[in-house]
Scaffold this active site. Sequence first.
Site, short mmCIF file in Angstrom:
data_model
loop_
_atom_site.label_atom_id
_atom_site.label_comp_id
_atom_site.label_asym_id
_atom_site.label_seq_id
_atom_site.Cartn_x
_atom_site.Cartn_y
_atom_site.Cartn_z
N SER A 174 5.26 -5.58 -8.63
CA SER A 174 4.38 -5.99 -8.47
C SER A 174 4.67 -7.64 -7.12
O SER A 174 5.33 -7.45 -6.84
CB SER A 174 3.07 -7.13 -9.23
OG SER A 174 2.25 -7.24 -9.41
N HIS A 211 -1.06 -0.18 -12.62
CA HIS A 211 -0.13 -0.62 -12.11
C HIS A 211 1.00 -1.41 -13.26
O HIS A 211 2.06 -1.53 -12.61
CB HIS A 211 -0.57 -2.42 -12.23
CG HIS A 211 -0.03 -2.99 -10.94
ND1 HIS A 211 -0.06 -3.03 -10.18
CD2 HIS A 211 0.47 -5.01 -11.36
CE1 HIS A 211 0.46 -4.06 -9.37
NE2 HIS A 211 0.79 -4.87 -10.56
N ASP A 252 -3.86 1.76 -9.46
CA ASP A 252 -2.95 1.24 -9.74
C ASP A 252 -4.08 0.04 -8.78
O ASP A 252 -4.48 0.91 -7.75
CB ASP A 252 -1.92 1.33 -8.26
CG ASP A 252 -0.59 -0.01 -8.56
OD1 ASP A 252 -0.85 -1.10 -9.17
OD2 ASP A 252 0.50 0.64 -8.69
#
Length: 314
Positions: free
Chosen positions: A116, A283, A256
Amino acid sequence: MHDQPDYILPADREGTIAFDGSRTWYRVTGDLDSGVVPLVVMHGGPGCTHDYLLRLSALARDGRPVIHYDQIGNGRSTHLPGADPSYWTVELFVAELDNLLAGLGIADSYHLLGQSWGGMLGAEFAVRRPAGLQRLVIADSPASMRLWSVAADSLRAELPAEVEKTLRQHEGAGTTDSPEYHEAMKVYYDRHVCRVVPNPPEVAMSFAAIEDNPTVYHTMNGPSEFHCIGSLRSWSVIDRLPQIEVPTLIISGHYDEAAPVAVRPFFEQIPDVRWRIFDKSSHMPHVEETERFLSVVRSFLDGAEPDGADPARF
């Protein structure tokens, strides 16, 4: 409550390194003197902690040292709740990573894996062409926050109408700290952030840490994953991606929040790149499809081409 997964290995070493008047906490699984190129893992947020990425410590079973750390302002590193908002910058965290590598004595040879925001940081670091970087993994990351917002708007449009209405009302009123907003937020998170519900303990621990001290997260990102109003809102690395010289692996999940529209520039602009998509994940493929995630990353770090889905279908 989930049992502690056996692929979360105990640390062989923990410590802190001085940085900018503060201390960066780190955790090493394995032996940094083994001669095997270590993997440095960078957590998300900005403002999260390393805990939710601890399953990657299982990569040390093959003899590869794995380093987790908490970025400054978070977790076991020094907290700075009173810092001026202007203190929290991309450059700060790039400098901290540089300092960590030097402090651990591995700046001459290492791999990076960022998840991320950690992948955004990894890209920012790699475009500077640091001499010691061998391979880069960017997991579940956008190449720009504008594209992240485009993806979020598209995913939000698929939420139940009453949920999206609640989100919009509280965002408009500035009441994103209300229980109603958090309840609606969870609907999105359960679909697009982590589909293992209830979240495993190490994931819950990282979310709790943000709640306990949201200084960095609120300053740089905003009140939620999909409402970015912080200092990162105009961030982009797209025009600099051709400067990345090392082999790069891109990872994302089918569900995601880092949707293909936000990820694709990495695939199109980085010269030596491959992209693997995890069909059952959102995610956090490292949590949602742990065994496959570890296998794909292990193969890539070992110099082999990991198998996986073809991103061209997007």
